[in-house]
Design an enzyme around this catalytic site. Structure first.
Site, mmCIF file in Angstrom:
data_model
loop_
_atom_site.group_PDB
_atom_site.id
_atom_site.type_symbol
_atom_site.label_atom_id
_atom_site.label_comp_id
_atom_site.label_asym_id
_atom_site.label_seq_id
_atom_site.Cartn_x
_atom_site.Cartn_y
_atom_site.Cartn_z
ATOM 1 C CD GLU A 271 -2.938 1.397 0.492
ATOM 2 O OE1 GLU A 271 -3.602 0.420 0.443
ATOM 3 O OE2 GLU A 271 -3.008 2.526 0.382
ATOM 4 C CG ASP A 275 -0.772 5.047 -0.976
ATOM 5 O OD1 ASP A 275 -1.538 4.406 -1.642
ATOM 6 O OD2 ASP A 275 -1.193 5.217 0.310
ATOM 7 C CB SER A 475 -5.389 2.430 -1.915
ATOM 8 O OG SER A 475 -5.646 1.003 -2.181
ATOM 9 C CG ASP A 521 -20.056 10.846 -17.734
ATOM 10 O OD1 ASP A 521 -19.863 10.228 -16.678
ATOM 11 O OD2 ASP A 521 -21.157 11.130 -18.298
ATOM 12 C CB VAL A 522 -17.099 6.263 -15.557
ATOM 13 C CG1 VAL A 522 -17.144 4.851 -15.774
ATOM 14 C CG2 VAL A 522 -15.580 6.788 -15.859
ATOM 15 C CG ASP A 547 -21.928 7.223 -12.059
ATOM 16 O OD1 ASP A 547 -20.789 6.710 -11.406
ATOM 17 O OD2 ASP A 547 -21.538 7.487 -13.259
#
Ligand SMILES: *[C@@H]1O[C@H](CO)[C@@H](O)[C@H](O)[C@H]1NC(C)=O
Ligand SMILES: *[C@@H]1O[C@H](CO)[C@@H](O)[C@H](O)[C@H]1NC(C)=O
Ligand SMILES: *[C@@H]1O[C@H](CO)[C@@H](O)[C@H](O)[C@H]1NC(C)=O
Ligand SMILES: *[C@@H]1O[C@H](CO)[C@@H](O)[C@H](O)[C@H]1NC(C)=O
Ligand SMILES: *[C@@H]1O[C@H](CO)[C@@H](O)[C@H](O)[C@H]1NC(C)=O
Ligand SMILES: *[C@@H]1O[C@H](CO)[C@@H](O)[C@H](O)[C@H]1NC(C)=O
Length: 567
Positions: A271, A275, A475, A521-522, A547
Site C-alpha cells: 500500500e 501511494d 488506493s 465521464d464513466v 453517479d
C-alpha cells in the site's frame, strides 16, 4: 436509628456507581475485528495514552468560511485561513480548557500535549488512573501477529460536568483499520501474464489522462502528501527502482522529501509503495511528503494521530491522499461528526483531502436475518473530503475508454446529509436510474460519493525491490488523482493564485456549467453489493454525468487544468 446509617450509605454507594457519568459514544461498536485476540488486562501501572477531543467553538462560522473560500463564485474564494487564524476561530472556550485541565489535575495527570488549535489534548497516564478517570473503561491488550493495541471492550463514561466540554476520547475502542490493496486479478491472470497486457504503469496513466511529458511540477512552493497507517512503510530504494523501470519519459523526483512521524525498519508495505510511486508519477517533479503514523503507543489511534499532526503544523502540503476507511455503522456519531469538523478545518486552510472510496462497491450490511442494506464507508462519506472511486479499461489489455471497476466504493451516507453543492447532480442521477436498488438499501438524502475516479485496476508496483503486477483498488486511483490536483495547484501557484483547497464546490459547479470535457465521464458498469435475492450482488450503476460509482469521472488533464485555472 442504628440500622439507618449503613443503609443510607449503601444507597449512596449503589446509586452513585450506577449513574456516574454519561456515555459520550454509546453507539460506538466494541466488537473486536477478525484476527485480534485479547491478551489480558493491563497492569495498573502500565501506561495508556488517551486523546481528548475538546469541544470547539464557532463551528457554524467555520462551515461558512469553508463554503466561501471553496466557492469559485464567492468574493472570498481562495482566502484561506492560516493555522493561527483557524485556531483563534475554533479553539475551545476558556471554560472548556480550564474545566478539562482541572479534571485531569484532580487525577494527577500532568503528562499532556496539546496542538496549535488547542482542541486536542493527548495525555499519558497509568491504566488504573485512566480507568478511574473514565468510569466503565477496562484497558486490555489485544494482539494480532506482531501488532498489539490497548483497547477497552466496554464503554467509557465521563462525569456529567465534563460531557459538554469533550466530543469523545480516543484510544479506547476503534481498532486500527487495515488498508489493504487488492490483488484480485492475480489468480485469474497469473497464467496470462505472458500475453500482451502490460498492466498500468505511469506512462499508461499519463497517456490516458493526457499528461504530456512536460506536464510536471515547477513551483518550488508546491508539495503533495500521502498518509500511511499501521506498519506500512515505503522504501526510498523501491521508489528509485520504480522510477528507473517506469519513469523514463518524464522528469520526476526519486526521493520522498519529508517523512513525518515514525517509520519502522520493516519490510515495505504494498500500500505504502503504491501511494508514493503513483502520486509521484502524476504529480511528477513535485516535492512529496509521507505521513507515517503507526501509533507511537499501543493505545493510540493512528488515524486520529494524523489529524492531530495536521492541526499542529502550520506549513503543510496542499494535497493529501489517504486510503483508509471504516464502516459508518461501526463508528459513533460523535466521532464522525468531530472528524468531519477536522476536514472542515483542513478545507478552511486550503488543503485538498482525498479519500479512497473503498473496495467493496456499495458494501453490504447484514442488519438482521433477511434484512440487508448497502454499507457506506467513512471518511469517504464525509461531505468535506473529495472521494475517489475506481475504473478499469473497457478492454483490460488495451488503452481504451474506462468503465466502472466493480469494486469501486460508492453510495449514500446514513449520517451526513447531502451537501448543497451536490444536490442537483445527485437528484438527476436518482431520477434517471434505470434499475434502481430497493429504497430500503440506501438513504437517498445522505451525502453521496464518490466525487471523482481514476483507474484502479492492474497496477505495477515495486515493493521490497520486486516489481509486482496486478495491484488493484481505490488506493491506487486516489494518489493518481491527488498528483493531478497537485499539478493544477502548481500552475495556480506559479500564477500567484491560491491552491484549489476543498475541491467539491468548484468541481460540481464546473461540471454543472457543462465543462464535461474536464473529466472523462464513466457511463458503463455497476459495482458490487449484497449477494441476496433482492439485489443479486449489484449496487449502483454508472450513468451519464455524476453517479455513485465513478462520481464525475476521470481526469482529462488539459481541460481540467483549463477549467480550474482562470485566464
Ligand atoms: C505539537 O507541537 C508542539 C510544538 O512542536 C509540541 O510541543 C507538541 O508536543 C505537539 N503536540 C502533540 C500532540 O504531539
Ligand atoms: C485526451 O485523451 C483522449 C482519450 O485518451 C482523446 O480523445 C483526446 O483527444 C485527448 N486530448 C484532449 C485535449 O482532450
Ligand atoms: C522541477 O521543479 C523545480 C522546482 O521545484 C524546478 O526548478 C525545475 O525546473 C523543475 N524541473 C523541470 C525539468 O521542469
Ligand atoms: C513561495 O513562497 C514564498 C513565501 O510564501 C513567497 O515569498 C514566494 O514568492 C513564493 N514563490 C513562488 C515562486 O511562488
Ligand atoms: C438518512 O440520512 C439522514 C442524514 O442525511 C439521517 O438523518 C437519517 O437518520 C438517515 N436514515 C437512516 C435510516 O439511516
Ligand atoms: C458557471 O457559469 C456561470 C454563468 O455563466 C458563471 O458566472 C460562473 O463563473 C461559472 N462557474 C464556474 C465554476 O465555472
Amino acid at each position: 436509628m442504628e440500622g439507618l446509617r449503613p443503609r443510607l450509605l449503601l444507597l449512596v454507594a449503589c446509586c452513585a456507581a450506577a449513574v456516574i457519568g454519561l456515555y459520550l459514544e454509546p453507539d460506538q461498536s466494541f466488537s473486536v475485528p477478525d484476527g485480534w485476540t485479547r491478551a489480558g488486562r493491563l497492569a495498573p501501572f502500565d501506561d495508556v495514552t488517551l486523546t481528548f477531543a475538546l469541544k470547539q467553538q464557532n463551528i457554524d462560522k467555520l462551515k461558512q468560511v469553508v463554503d466561501e473560500v471553496s466557492d469559485p463564485e464567492s468574493s472570498l474564494y481562495g482566502l484561506h485561513l492560516s493555522l493561527e487564524d483557524l485556531g483563534s476561530l475554533i479553539q475551545p472556550s476558556r471554560l472548556t480548557l480550564s474545566t478539562v485541565k482541572k479534571w485531569l489535575q484532580t487525577y494527577g495527570i500532568e503528562d499532556c500535549q496539546t496542538v496549535e488549535t488547542l482542541d486536542f489534548l493527548q495525555c499519558t497516564m497509568p491504566a488504573r488512573t485512566a480507568e478511574k478517570l473514565l468510569p466503565g473503561s477496562e484497558f486490555n491488550r489485544y494482539v494480532k501477529g506482531s501488532q498489539s493495541v490497548v483497547r477497552s471492550p466496554v464503554p467509557y463514561r465521563v462525569y456529567e460536568e465534563l460531557a459538554g466540554h469533550i466530543d469523545f476520547v480516543g484510544g479506547l475502542h476503534r481498532f486500527p483499520v487495515e488498508t489493504k490493496v487488492l490483488s484480485k486479478a492475480w489468480k485469474d491472470h497469473k497464467q496470462r501474464s505472458v500475453e500482451l497486457h502490460l498492466g498500468v504503469t505511469p506512462s499508461l496513466i499519463r497517456q490516458r489522462y493526457n499528461l504530456s511529458d512536460t506536464d510536471i511540477g515547477g513551483s518550488p512552493n508546491n508539495s503533495q502528501a500521502c498518509a500511511q497507517f499501521l506498519e506500512q512503510y515505503f522504501h526510498q530504494a523501491d521508489l528509485a527502482e520504480f522510477m528507473q523501470l517506469f519513469g523514463r519519459s518524464f522528469d520526476h523526483h526519486n526521493q520522498v522529501d519529508k517523512l513525518v512521524g515514525h517509520q519502522g525498519g520493516g519490510r515495505a508495505g504494498l500500500e505504502a509503495s503504491l501511494d508514493v510511486e503513483y502520486i509521484m508519477s502524476t504529480g511528477a517533479n513535485i516535492s512529496t511528503w509521507v505521513f507515517s503514523n503507526p501509533g507511537r503507543h499501543e493505545s493510540q489511534e493512528p488515524f486520529l494521530d494524523w489529524l492531530l499532526l495536521l492541526s499542529n503544523m502550520s506549513s503543510l502540503p496542499w494535497v493529501h491522499t489517504v486510503s483508509y476507511g471504516d464502516d459508518e455503522d461501526s463508528l459513533s456519531i460523535a466521532y464522525m461528526e468531530r472528524i468531519n469538523v477536522e476536514f472542515m478545518k483542513a478545507g478552511a486552510r486550503g488543503l485538498s483531502i482525498l479519500f479512497a472510496s473503498g473496495d467493496s462497491g456499495a458494501g453490504c450490511w447484514h442488519k438482521a436475518k433477511g434484512d440487508n442494506a448497502f454499507r457506506p464507508s467513512f471518511p469517504a462519506s464525509s461531505p468535506y473530503v473529495t472521494t475517489v472511486g475506481g475504473t478499469s479499461f473497457k478492454n483490460p489489455f488495451l488503452l481504451t475508454y474506462e468503465v466502472t471497476d466493480y469494486i469501486s466504493g460508492g453510495g449514500f451516507s446514513n449520517v451526513f446529509p447531502m451537501p448543497d453543492y451536490q444536490v442537483s447532480a445527485v437528484k438527476n442521477y436518482l431520477n434517471s436510474m434505470v434499475k434502481p436498488p430497493p429504497k430500503s438499501y440506501y438513504n437517498a438524502s445522505g451525502r453521496a460519493y464518490p466525487d471523482i475516479a481514476a483507474l484502479s485496476d492492474n497496477y505495477w508496483v515495486v515493493s521490497n525491490r520486486i516489481p509486482i503486477p496486478w495491484v488493484s483498488g481505490t488506493s491506487a486511483s486516489t494518489p493518481v488523482f491527488g498528483g493531478v490536483l497537485a499539478l493544477i495547484n502548481d500552475h495556480r501557484l506559479q500564477k500567484g493564485l491560491r491552491p484549489l483547497g476543498f475541491l467539491n464546490p468548484a468541481l460540481y459547479k464546473l461540471q454543472a456549467n457543462g465543462s464535461s470535457s474536464a473529466l472523462f465521464d464513466v457511463t458503463e458498469g455497476c459495482h458490487l453489493s449484497c449477494i441476496d435475492d433482492k439485489v443479486e450482488g449489484q449496487g449502483f450503476c454508472a450513468s451519464p454525468s455524476w453517479d455513485p460509482v465513478s462520481g464525475w469521472g476521470t481526469p482529462n488533464f488539459p481541460d481540467l487544468l483549463k477549467a480550474l485555472l482562470p485566464k
